[in-house]
Design an enzyme around this catalytic site. Structure first.
Site, PDB file in Angstrom:
ATOM      1  CD  GLU A 156      16.511  72.540 -10.273  1.00 45.79           C
ATOM      2  OE1 GLU A 156      17.049  71.907  -9.023  1.00 45.79           O
ATOM      3  OE2 GLU A 156      16.807  71.830 -11.001  1.00 45.79           O
ATOM      4  CE  LYS A 176      16.738  68.635  -6.779  1.00 45.16           C
ATOM      5  NZ  LYS A 176      17.740  69.384  -7.607  1.00 45.16           N
ATOM      6  CB  CYS A 231      15.526  68.835 -10.768  1.00 43.61           C
ATOM      7  SG  CYS A 231      16.728  68.529 -11.964  1.00 43.61           S
TER       8      CYS A 231
END
Length: 279
Positions: free
Chosen positions: A46, A116, A157
Site C-alpha cells: 500500500e 479502498k 489494509c
C-alpha cells in the site's frame, strides 16, 4: 488442468523521496522477483510510491490506468509476462481522490482496479491519529480475477478489519485474498498477523498482507511484517521491518483439502442467517 502450485512474490518496498525514484526501485524489485525467483504473480504494498499522508494523496494522485505509475507497471508486466498487483497509489477521477489498487496481466493488459472501501479513520490520542476520509472517497465495487485457475480478490489494509468483506469474497469464489496494507506500529503487533490468520481460516482461503518497509523518518510509520497465511490459518511466511522480498509456492491443493476435512462453507446455517452483497 489448473496447476497445483503458483509461485508468488510479496515485495516489501522501501520508501523514496520522489515518485520517480520509488517507481524505479519497484520495477527493479519486480524484475528480480520474476527473473531471478521465477514469480508468476508479484504483489506490491500500500502507498509505495508516495508518503502515506492526507496532503500527499492529493499531490501524488494520477489517473488509473493512464498515469505514469500504471503505465510503468503495465509495461513491466508485459516485459516479464507476469500478473502484477500494483499495491496502491492515489488515484484522481472526476475531482475525487481514491486509494486504489490496479492489476495488470502478462500482456500488459489492465485487468481492473479496486478502490479502498473502508477508510482508515482512527484516533488513539498520543499514539496514532489519521483520517483518510478527510481527503479520500471510498469505493463500492469488488475486484476479482483469475490467475491460472486461481481466483484472486483484492482488498486494501483497513478492509481486512471487516469480516463481512472477506466473507463476500468467499461468496464470489475468491481463493486468494490480497491486501496491500500499511498498518501502524501500535495496532500492527497486536492485530496484523491475527487478522490475516482469522480471515484465512474463516473463509478457507489464502490471505496475503503486503506492507511497505518501516521508515521511522515519516510522520506515519508503517508496521512492515508482510505476511502470507494459508487456508488452515497458518503463517506460511512473514517479513521483518526492513525491505524484503517474500517468494513462495502457493500449494493450491490446500484449498480443497481443508474444504473436505472441515467443510464449514457447506455447513453455514443460511436458514438462520445470511450475508448479502448489495448491488
Amino acid at each position: 488442468m489448473a496447476p497445483s502450485k503458483i509461485k508468488i512474490a510479496l515485495l516489501q518496498l522501501d520508501s523514496f523521496p520522489t515518485k520517480q525514484a520509488a517507481i524505479s526501485n519497484a520495477l527493479t524489485q519486480i524484475r528480480s522477483a520474476a527473473k531471478a525467483k521465477g514469480a508468476k504473480l508479484v504483489i506490491l504494498p500500500e502507498c509505495w510510491n508516495s508518503t502515506y499522508s492526507a496532503d500527499e494523496f492529493e499531490r501524488s494522485a494520477e489517473k488509473i490506468p493512464g498515469g505514469e505509475t500504471s503505465v510503468a507497471l503495465a509495461n513491466t508486466a508485459k516485459e516479464l509476462g507476469i500478473w502484477l498487483v500494483g499495491g496502491t497509489y492515489p488515484e484522481v477521477d472526476a475531482g475525487k481522490i481514491h486509494n486504489t489498487c490496479a492489476v495488470f496481466g502478462p500482456q500488459g493488459e489492465f485487468i481492473g482496479k479496486y478502490r479502498k472501501m473502508h477508510l482508515f479513520d482512527m484516533d488513539i490520542p498520543g499514539i496514532c491519529t489519521f483520517s483518510e476520509s478527510s481527503v479520500l472517497t471510498p469505493g463500492k465495487e469488488f475486484l476479482t480475477f483469475s490467475v491460472e485457475g486461481l481466483n484472486v480478490g483484492i482488498g486494501i489494509c483497513y478492509d481486512q478489519r471487516f469480516p463481512e468483506f472477506a466473507a463476500i469474497h468467499r461468496q464470489l469464489g475468491t481463493d486468494f485474498l490480497i491486501f496491500p496494507s500499511a498498518f501502524d506500529t501500535y495496532t500492527g503487533p497486536m492485530h496484523f498477523e491475527l487478522i490475516a490468520r482469522a480471515r484465512a481460516l474463516d473463509n478457507s482461503m489464502f490471505v496475503a498482507l503486503c506492507a511497505p518497509a518501516r521508515d521511522t523518518s515519516k510522520d506515519y510509520v508503517a508496521y512492515g511484517y508482510s505476511t502470507l497465511c494459508d487456508p488452515w490459518g497458518r503463517v506460511v511466511c512473514r517479513a521483518g521491518e526492513h525491505p524484503e522480498m517474500l517468494v513462495v509456492d502457493l500449494d493450491l491443493t490446500l484449498l480443497e483439502d481443508i474444504k473436505k476435512k472441515i467443510p464449514v462453507l457447506k455447513q453455514k446455517r443460511n436458514d438462520v442467517y445470511e450475508l448479502v452483497r448489495k448491488k
